[in-house]
Enzyme design. Structure first.
Site, mmCIF file in Angstrom:
data_model
loop_
_atom_site.group_PDB
_atom_site.id
_atom_site.type_symbol
_atom_site.label_atom_id
_atom_site.label_comp_id
_atom_site.label_asym_id
_atom_site.label_seq_id
_atom_site.Cartn_x
_atom_site.Cartn_y
_atom_site.Cartn_z
ATOM 1 C CG ASP A 77 -1.895 1.149 1.228
ATOM 2 O OD1 ASP A 77 -2.679 1.227 0.274
ATOM 3 O OD2 ASP A 77 -1.866 1.973 2.161
ATOM 4 C CE1 TYR A 114 -0.039 7.614 3.372
ATOM 5 C CE2 TYR A 114 0.666 5.469 2.585
ATOM 6 C CZ TYR A 114 -0.281 6.276 3.192
ATOM 7 O OH TYR A 114 -1.467 5.722 3.627
ATOM 8 C CD1 TRP A 121 -6.932 3.500 6.991
ATOM 9 C CD2 TRP A 121 -5.775 4.339 8.714
ATOM 10 N NE1 TRP A 121 -7.512 4.691 7.359
ATOM 11 C CE2 TRP A 121 -6.831 5.224 8.407
ATOM 12 C CE3 TRP A 121 -4.903 4.661 9.757
ATOM 13 C CZ2 TRP A 121 -7.048 6.414 9.117
ATOM 14 C CZ3 TRP A 121 -5.115 5.845 10.460
ATOM 15 C CH2 TRP A 121 -6.170 6.707 10.144
ATOM 16 N N GLY A 129 2.138 -2.186 9.355
ATOM 17 C CA GLY A 129 3.209 -1.206 9.241
ATOM 18 C C GLY A 129 4.359 -1.715 10.082
ATOM 19 C CD GLN A 189 8.600 -2.530 14.736
ATOM 20 O OE1 GLN A 189 8.253 -2.084 13.636
ATOM 21 N NE2 GLN A 189 8.835 -1.745 15.775
ATOM 22 C CD GLU A 210 5.634 -9.748 18.013
ATOM 23 O OE1 GLU A 210 6.231 -8.655 17.963
ATOM 24 O OE2 GLU A 210 5.201 -10.254 19.067
#
Ligand code: NDP
Length: 327
Positions: free
Chosen positions: A49, A54, A209, A286, A292, A295
């Site tokens: 995405d 951004y 999101w 994200g 991260q 996981e």
């Protein structure tokens, strides 16, 4: 990985996907962004995405470079952009959902992402300054031109989405297929109540999101204030102030204790809770670190631990179940 149809479209989207807001082209180095995309792709993630706003276009540029280097088959992944906020320009013609900006934003995103078409193209917010007919016609034409495959909305009300569908029906155009709303344990109204009818009527798909509410639902802010997180990024004080509040942390501390009892880490519990909602087509993850993402990408494995009893207990702790109107 498991895959869902995106709403009533035939597009198969991975139930977990990867987003680039605040990370690509901003918080993390480009080599970390490449690692994240590799890890996601290797785990079967097929949706990446992005949006024009951004890092003011930089996020798409970084993603485009990675896609080019990896040379993955174009039919193996879905990539998105979103238009409305512009990519930094402040002139009146450089934003919004008018035909000029939508066409130019689509071209610019394709160029930055180095692709010949966008799989998904979102209207990042509703635009009160543009007639809905103009927006629907513009999106339909981009699809007819082969530049976009599916178009959708982000943070539109159910009424606005239905208006777009009515216009599409009136003129025989392609209407929006998906909506991108915020959805997590602390933010539920739109996904659970407001859209509840239109999942059935128009077959709305959702790409949700901030499943960790910008990281607070990971539990890492429960007792300490770790540094080098998104809340330490200059200019994001508003995000920190909105999230790091005692009322929320109190709930998350209790949830973290419960997660421990279940033998599930708090980030995985929060993501699995989103996955339990059958109207969620994909949860956009994200991450600023590979660990991260490694996981959270395993969250599908714990969804079966969220039995009715466990969900009830979570509901008790959250104490924020949105009410459906009774009339
Ligand atoms: P989350 O709420 O899941 O927050 C992600 C952040 O949480 C990470 O960057 C990281 O932040 C932290 N985190 C992630 N995993 C862990 C973990 N296992 N343990 C501890 N901390 C963790 O999602 P985002 O807010 O990033 O949103 C996801 C995507 O959704 C975006 O990239 C974007 O594509 C999309 N989006 C769309 C919007 C729209 O208006 N349509 C608006 C916002 C996002 P840290 O660096 O602080 O550790």
């Amino acid at each position: 990985m498991e895959y869902n149809r995106l709403g009533k479209t035939g597009l198969q989207i991975s139930r977990l996907s990867l987003g680039s807001w605040l990370t690509f082209g901003k918080q993390i180095e480009n080599n970390i962004a490449a690692d994240l995309m590799d890890v996601a792709y290797e785990h079967g993630v097929n949706f990446f995405d992005n949006a024009e706003i951004y890092s003011r276009g930089e996020s798409e540029r970084v993603m485009g470079e990675i896609l080019k280097k990896r040379d993955w088959r174009r039919d193996s992944y879905i990539v998105s952009s979103k238009a409305f906020f512009g990519d930094g320009g402040q002139l009146p013609t450089q934003k919004g959902l008018n035909r000029k900006h939508l066409v130019e934003a689509c071209e610019a995103a394709m160029k930055r992402l180095k692709v010949d078409y966008l799989d998904l193209f979102f209207c990042h917010r509703p635009d009160k300054q543009t007639p809905i007919e103009e927006t629907v016609w513009s999106m339909h034409n981009l699809i007819q031109q082969g530049k976009v495959l599916y178009w959708g909305t982000s943070e539109w009300s159910a009424q606005e989405i239905m208006e777009a569908h009515m216009v599409a029906q009136r003129y025989n155009l392609i209407g929006p297929s998906m909506e991108q709303p915020q959805y997590n344990m602390l933010h539920r109204q739109k996904v659970e109540v407001e859209y509840s009818q239109i999942y059935k009527t128009v077959g709305l798909g959702t790409t949700i999101w901030s499943p960790l509410a910008s990281g607070i639902l990971s539990g890492k802010y429960n007792d300490t204030a770790p540094d080098a997180t998104r809340f330490s990024i200059e200019g994001l004080e508003w995000l920190k102030e909105a999230n790091l509040v005692e009322e929320k942390l109190k709930v998350i501390r209790q949830l973290s204790d419960f997660a421990k009892e279940l033998g599930i880490s708090m980030p995985k519990l929060a993501i699995a809770w989103c996955l339990k909602n059958e109207n969620v087509s994909t949860v956009i993850l994200g991450a600023s670190k590979k660990t991260q993402l490694e996981e959270t990408l395993t969250s599908l494995e714990v969804v079966n631990k969220l039995t009715d009893e466990v969900m009830e207990k979570i509901e008790e702790v959250l104490g924020n179940q949105p009410q459906h109107p009774t009339f």
